[in-house]
Design a protein around this motif. Sequence first.
Motif, PDB file in Angstrom:
ATOM      1  N   ASP A  46      30.047  23.213  48.454  1.00 25.39           N
ATOM      2  CA  ASP A  46      30.524  24.745  48.603  1.00 25.39           C
ATOM      3  C   ASP A  46      29.827  25.489  47.653  1.00 25.39           C
ATOM      4  O   ASP A  46      29.455  26.583  47.962  1.00 25.39           O
ATOM      5  CB  ASP A  46      32.049  24.660  48.327  1.00 25.39           C
ATOM      6  N   VAL A  47      29.446  25.054  46.343  1.00 26.72           N
ATOM      7  CA  VAL A  47      28.914  25.735  45.546  1.00 26.72           C
ATOM      8  C   VAL A  47      27.436  26.288  45.763  1.00 26.72           C
ATOM      9  O   VAL A  47      26.812  27.202  45.695  1.00 26.72           O
ATOM     10  CB  VAL A  47      28.801  25.188  44.026  1.00 26.72           C
ATOM     11  N   GLN A  48      26.876  25.047  46.363  1.00 32.10           N
ATOM     12  CA  GLN A  48      25.491  25.248  47.073  1.00 32.10           C
ATOM     13  C   GLN A  48      25.307  26.251  48.201  1.00 32.10           C
ATOM     14  O   GLN A  48      24.367  26.997  47.993  1.00 32.10           O
ATOM     15  CB  GLN A  48      24.805  24.054  47.574  1.00 32.10           C
ATOM     16  N   MET A  49      26.287  26.534  48.942  1.00 32.47           N
ATOM     17  CA  MET A  49      26.370  27.216  49.919  1.00 32.47           C
ATOM     18  C   MET A  49      26.863  28.735  49.538  1.00 32.47           C
ATOM     19  O   MET A  49      26.086  29.609  50.006  1.00 32.47           O
ATOM     20  CB  MET A  49      27.679  26.880  51.151  1.00 32.47           C
ATOM     21  N   ILE A  50      27.442  28.819  48.448  1.00 33.46           N
ATOM     22  CA  ILE A  50      27.949  30.134  47.743  1.00 33.46           C
ATOM     23  C   ILE A  50      26.530  30.726  47.315  1.00 33.46           C
ATOM     24  O   ILE A  50      26.163  31.746  47.438  1.00 33.46           O
ATOM     25  CB  ILE A  50      28.847  30.044  46.765  1.00 33.46           C
ATOM     26  N   LEU A  51      25.756  29.836  46.467  1.00 33.14           N
ATOM     27  CA  LEU A  51      24.330  30.286  45.922  1.00 33.14           C
ATOM     28  C   LEU A  51      23.491  30.671  47.097  1.00 33.14           C
ATOM     29  O   LEU A  51      22.888  31.543  47.017  1.00 33.14           O
ATOM     30  CB  LEU A  51      23.795  29.200  45.058  1.00 33.14           C
ATOM     31  N   ARG A  52      23.299  30.190  48.216  1.00 35.41           N
ATOM     32  CA  ARG A  52      22.697  30.398  49.392  1.00 35.41           C
ATOM     33  C   ARG A  52      22.850  31.805  49.791  1.00 35.41           C
ATOM     34  O   ARG A  52      22.190  32.432  50.226  1.00 35.41           O
ATOM     35  CB  ARG A  52      22.714  29.197  50.334  1.00 35.41           C
ATOM     36  N   ILE A  53      24.305  31.783  50.036  1.00 28.53           N
ATOM     37  CA  ILE A  53      24.684  33.277  50.730  1.00 28.53           C
ATOM     38  C   ILE A  53      24.341  34.314  49.711  1.00 28.53           C
ATOM     39  O   ILE A  53      23.729  35.255  50.298  1.00 28.53           O
ATOM     40  CB  ILE A  53      26.251  33.108  50.916  1.00 28.53           C
ATOM     41  N   LYS A  54      24.684  34.051  48.371  1.00 27.90           N
ATOM     42  CA  LYS A  54      24.379  35.190  47.390  1.00 27.90           C
ATOM     43  C   LYS A  54      22.878  35.367  47.555  1.00 27.90           C
ATOM     44  O   LYS A  54      22.407  36.616  47.564  1.00 27.90           O
ATOM     45  CB  LYS A  54      24.673  34.663  45.838  1.00 27.90           C
ATOM     46  N   HIS A  55      21.931  34.521  47.609  1.00 25.70           N
ATOM     47  CA  HIS A  55      20.423  34.638  47.666  1.00 25.70           C
ATOM     48  C   HIS A  55      20.018  35.475  48.831  1.00 25.70           C
ATOM     49  O   HIS A  55      19.353  36.344  48.674  1.00 25.70           O
ATOM     50  CB  HIS A  55      19.756  33.165  47.790  1.00 25.70           C
ATOM     51  N   LEU A  56      20.754  34.773  49.958  1.00 26.06           N
ATOM     52  CA  LEU A  56      20.361  35.869  51.283  1.00 26.06           C
ATOM     53  C   LEU A  56      20.723  37.182  51.190  1.00 26.06           C
ATOM     54  O   LEU A  56      20.075  38.099  51.447  1.00 26.06           O
ATOM     55  CB  LEU A  56      20.964  34.924  52.406  1.00 26.06           C
ATOM     56  N   ILE A  57      21.968  37.381  50.623  1.00 26.76           N
ATOM     57  CA  ILE A  57      22.382  38.847  50.634  1.00 26.76           C
ATOM     58  C   ILE A  57      21.652  39.662  49.488  1.00 26.76           C
ATOM     59  O   ILE A  57      21.115  40.789  49.636  1.00 26.76           O
ATOM     60  CB  ILE A  57      24.099  38.847  50.341  1.00 26.76           C
ATOM     61  N   HIS A  58      21.588  39.133  48.194  1.00 30.49           N
ATOM     62  CA  HIS A  58      21.231  39.950  47.105  1.00 30.49           C
ATOM     63  C   HIS A  58      19.632  39.781  46.902  1.00 30.49           C
ATOM     64  O   HIS A  58      18.873  40.966  46.655  1.00 30.49           O
ATOM     65  CB  HIS A  58      21.832  39.449  45.951  1.00 30.49           C
TER      66      HIS A  58
END
Length: 117
Positions: A46-58
């Motif tokens: 879950d944390v890896q997915m969150i970091l991935r989503i954050k990377h894609l957005i930011h």
Amino acid sequence: MAQFSIGEVEKVSGVKAHVLRYWEEIEPSLAPQKDIGGRRSYTLRDVQMILRIKHLIHEQHLTISEARRRVIEEADMRPEDADKLHEINEMRGELLNMFHEMEACKNKNKMNSQTNR
């Protein structure tokens, strides 16, 4: 298996708790377990997915819907492509750890210099 509270995930990822809860609504694969009291328990995945989503957005400047689509596409990758992505995520994690260590060191040095005045 490691479990993280929403507060811990917020500190590690830099993503506010209310944003994490919103992302859970729009990204079905991001679904932390909840205990009887409703407290969330995030896995390392879950944390890896969150970091991935954050990377894609930011970093990639994608919209939330574009980031969601990208995450879905990545989930449908061929195994060899997924291995490459896994390696990249591992490197990202290592870099994130180094960044946090550097920030802690910088803050410690700042506090020491203020104390010595």
